[in-house]
Scaffold this motif. Structure first.
Motif, PDB file in Angstrom:
ATOM      1  N   ARG A   1     -13.026  11.295  56.809  1.00 42.56           N
ATOM      2  CA  ARG A   1     -12.622  10.533  56.663  1.00 42.56           C
ATOM      3  C   ARG A   1     -11.291   9.675  56.429  1.00 42.56           C
ATOM      4  O   ARG A   1     -10.663   8.954  56.643  1.00 42.56           O
ATOM      5  N   LYS A   2     -11.311  10.925  54.916  1.00 41.95           N
ATOM      6  CA  LYS A   2      -9.653  10.630  54.968  1.00 41.95           C
ATOM      7  C   LYS A   2      -8.665  11.364  55.378  1.00 41.95           C
ATOM      8  O   LYS A   2      -7.834  11.112  55.634  1.00 41.95           O
ATOM      9  N   ALA A   3      -9.155  12.412  55.915  1.00 40.16           N
ATOM     10  CA  ALA A   3      -8.113  13.078  56.329  1.00 40.16           C
ATOM     11  C   ALA A   3      -7.748  12.685  58.158  1.00 40.16           C
ATOM     12  O   ALA A   3      -6.340  12.691  58.736  1.00 40.16           O
ATOM     13  N   ARG A   4      -8.631  11.736  58.454  1.00 37.06           N
ATOM     14  CA  ARG A   4      -8.649  11.029  59.933  1.00 37.06           C
ATOM     15  C   ARG A   4      -7.776  10.259  59.484  1.00 37.06           C
ATOM     16  O   ARG A   4      -6.574   9.988  60.535  1.00 37.06           O
ATOM     17  N   SER A   5      -7.965   9.299  58.161  1.00 33.96           N
ATOM     18  CA  SER A   5      -6.968   8.541  58.420  1.00 33.96           C
ATOM     19  C   SER A   5      -5.436   8.362  58.051  1.00 33.96           C
ATOM     20  O   SER A   5      -4.462   8.393  58.613  1.00 33.96           O
ATOM     21  N   LEU A   6      -5.082  10.528  57.035  1.00 29.92           N
ATOM     22  CA  LEU A   6      -3.778  10.865  57.351  1.00 29.92           C
ATOM     23  C   LEU A   6      -3.518  11.136  58.386  1.00 29.92           C
ATOM     24  O   LEU A   6      -2.559  11.652  58.500  1.00 29.92           O
ATOM     25  N   ILE A   7      -4.112  11.425  58.834  1.00 27.76           N
ATOM     26  CA  ILE A   7      -3.995  12.050  60.605  1.00 27.76           C
ATOM     27  C   ILE A   7      -3.462  11.060  61.143  1.00 27.76           C
ATOM     28  O   ILE A   7      -2.509  11.042  61.992  1.00 27.76           O
ATOM     29  N   LEU A   8      -3.637   9.962  60.938  1.00 34.26           N
ATOM     30  CA  LEU A   8      -3.062   9.128  62.000  1.00 34.26           C
ATOM     31  C   LEU A   8      -1.706   8.522  61.246  1.00 34.26           C
ATOM     32  O   LEU A   8      -0.658   7.778  62.466  1.00 34.26           O
ATOM     33  N   LEU A   9      -1.704   8.399  59.659  1.00 30.94           N
ATOM     34  CA  LEU A   9      -0.380   8.622  59.196  1.00 30.94           C
ATOM     35  C   LEU A   9       0.760   9.179  59.966  1.00 30.94           C
ATOM     36  O   LEU A   9       2.165   8.385  59.422  1.00 30.94           O
ATOM     37  N   MET A  10       0.652  10.523  59.503  1.00 28.61           N
ATOM     38  CA  MET A  10       0.837  11.513  60.196  1.00 28.61           C
ATOM     39  C   MET A  10       1.697  11.310  61.380  1.00 28.61           C
ATOM     40  O   MET A  10       2.741  11.434  61.690  1.00 28.61           O
ATOM     41  N   MET A  11       0.680  10.879  62.692  1.00 27.84           N
ATOM     42  CA  MET A  11       1.248  11.145  64.467  1.00 27.84           C
ATOM     43  C   MET A  11       2.758   9.302  63.591  1.00 27.84           C
ATOM     44  O   MET A  11       3.354   9.812  64.385  1.00 27.84           O
ATOM     45  N   ARG A  12       1.718   8.037  62.579  1.00 24.85           N
ATOM     46  CA  ARG A  12       2.600   7.486  62.974  1.00 24.85           C
ATOM     47  C   ARG A  12       4.084   7.564  62.358  1.00 24.85           C
ATOM     48  O   ARG A  12       5.154   7.378  63.291  1.00 24.85           O
ATOM     49  N   ALA A  13       4.293   7.939  61.473  1.00 29.62           N
ATOM     50  CA  ALA A  13       5.650   8.451  60.231  1.00 29.62           C
ATOM     51  C   ALA A  13       6.768   9.912  60.784  1.00 29.62           C
ATOM     52  O   ALA A  13       7.036  10.321  61.085  1.00 29.62           O
ATOM     53  N   LYS A  14       5.888  10.429  62.163  1.00 30.25           N
ATOM     54  CA  LYS A  14       6.426  11.354  62.833  1.00 30.25           C
ATOM     55  C   LYS A  14       7.854  10.211  63.491  1.00 30.25           C
ATOM     56  O   LYS A  14       8.779  11.373  63.388  1.00 30.25           O
ATOM     57  N   TYR A  15       7.732   9.494  64.471  1.00 25.38           N
ATOM     58  CA  TYR A  15       8.609   8.877  64.054  1.00 25.38           C
ATOM     59  C   TYR A  15       9.283   7.754  63.521  1.00 25.38           C
ATOM     60  O   TYR A  15       8.646   6.788  63.585  1.00 25.38           O
ATOM     61  N   PRO A  16       9.764   8.430  62.564  1.00 29.93           N
ATOM     62  CA  PRO A  16      10.717   7.337  61.371  1.00 29.93           C
ATOM     63  C   PRO A  16      11.199   5.876  61.805  1.00 29.93           C
ATOM     64  O   PRO A  16      12.274   5.619  63.508  1.00 29.93           O
ATOM     65  N   PHE A  17      10.805   4.970  60.481  1.00 25.01           N
ATOM     66  CA  PHE A  17      11.674   3.398  60.739  1.00 25.01           C
ATOM     67  C   PHE A  17      12.539   3.582  60.978  1.00 25.01           C
ATOM     68  O   PHE A  17      13.606   4.022  59.712  1.00 25.01           O
ATOM     69  N   SER A  18      13.496   2.765  61.551  1.00 31.23           N
ATOM     70  CA  SER A  18      14.774   2.554  61.305  1.00 31.23           C
ATOM     71  C   SER A  18      15.444   1.293  61.458  1.00 31.23           C
ATOM     72  O   SER A  18      14.306   0.989  62.387  1.00 31.23           O
ATOM     73  N   ILE A  19      16.131   0.888  60.806  1.00 31.30           N
ATOM     74  CA  ILE A  19      17.234  -0.699  61.114  1.00 31.30           C
ATOM     75  C   ILE A  19      17.998  -0.544  62.137  1.00 31.30           C
ATOM     76  O   ILE A  19      19.136   0.944  63.096  1.00 31.30           O
ATOM     77  N   THR A  20      17.935  -1.322  63.603  1.00 29.05           N
ATOM     78  CA  THR A  20      18.334  -1.087  65.139  1.00 29.05           C
ATOM     79  C   THR A  20      19.496  -2.017  64.768  1.00 29.05           C
ATOM     80  O   THR A  20      19.284  -3.232  63.842  1.00 29.05           O
ATOM     81  N   ALA A  21      20.939  -1.389  66.350  1.00 30.34           N
ATOM     82  CA  ALA A  21      20.953  -3.582  66.570  1.00 30.34           C
ATOM     83  C   ALA A  21      21.051  -3.323  67.601  1.00 30.34           C
ATOM     84  O   ALA A  21      21.248  -3.073  68.614  1.00 30.34           O
ATOM     85  N   GLY A  22      20.277  -4.418  67.988  1.00 30.02           N
ATOM     86  CA  GLY A  22      19.437  -5.006  68.958  1.00 30.02           C
ATOM     87  C   GLY A  22      19.108  -4.052  69.596  1.00 30.02           C
ATOM     88  O   GLY A  22      18.877  -3.843  71.649  1.00 30.02           O
ATOM     89  N   LYS A  23      18.254  -3.121  69.070  1.00 29.08           N
ATOM     90  CA  LYS A  23      17.471  -2.070  69.642  1.00 29.08           C
ATOM     91  C   LYS A  23      18.034  -1.348  70.714  1.00 29.08           C
ATOM     92  O   LYS A  23      17.402  -0.374  71.142  1.00 29.08           O
ATOM     93  N   ILE A  24      18.852  -1.256  70.455  1.00 27.83           N
ATOM     94  CA  ILE A  24      20.417  -0.319  71.128  1.00 27.83           C
ATOM     95  C   ILE A  24      20.634   1.310  70.362  1.00 27.83           C
ATOM     96  O   ILE A  24      20.203   1.628  70.464  1.00 27.83           O
ATOM     97  N   PHE A  25      20.841   1.256  69.049  1.00 31.92           N
ATOM     98  CA  PHE A  25      21.606   1.999  67.703  1.00 31.92           C
ATOM     99  C   PHE A  25      20.977   1.334  66.629  1.00 31.92           C
ATOM    100  O   PHE A  25      21.241   0.433  66.283  1.00 31.92           O
ATOM    101  N   PRO A  26      20.449   2.949  65.878  1.00 34.55           N
ATOM    102  CA  PRO A  26      20.184   2.577  64.838  1.00 34.55           C
ATOM    103  C   PRO A  26      21.493   2.606  63.963  1.00 34.55           C
ATOM    104  O   PRO A  26      22.303   3.401  63.984  1.00 34.55           O
ATOM    105  N   LEU A  27      20.912   1.716  63.217  1.00 33.92           N
ATOM    106  CA  LEU A  27      22.010   1.901  62.077  1.00 33.92           C
ATOM    107  C   LEU A  27      21.851   2.240  60.767  1.00 33.92           C
ATOM    108  O   LEU A  27      21.772   2.518  60.258  1.00 33.92           O
TER     109      LEU A  27
END
Length: 85
Positions: free
Chosen positions: A35-61
């Motif tokens: 159960r814990k491994a499954r939750s962690l794998i879902l987090l890993m899949m989401r974290a693979k594409y890092p969150f970034s602040i963008t300007a107009g959803k065009i380019f990252p700041l």
């Protein structure tokens, strides 16, 4: 000044997201209960594409973006000053 602050904050957010992803990948998730491994794998899949602040959803700041903006602005000012003279 505002652009520098936004780009600096964007750089920090991106670096922190990458650090979280690397830390999750270093964990021995395969030794956890399913159960814990499954939750962690879902987090890993989401974290693979890092969150970034963008300007107009065009380019990252990021600081690279700030340097590019600064370089372009200085080139434009230099061009205007040579044309005006």
């Amino acid at each position: 000044m505002n652009t520098f602050l936004f780009c600096g904050a964007g750089e920090l957010v991106t670096e922190q997201c990458n650090a979280v992803y690397r830390a999750m990948c270093d964990l021995e998730w395969y030794k956890l209960e399913s159960r814990k491994a499954r939750s962690l794998i879902l987090l890993m899949m989401r974290a693979k594409y890092p969150f970034s602040i963008t300007a107009g959803k065009i380019f990252p700041l990021t600081m690279a973006t700030f340097c590019s903006i600064l370089k372009t602005s200085m080139s434009y000012i230099s061009f205007l000053l040579t044309k005006h003279s």
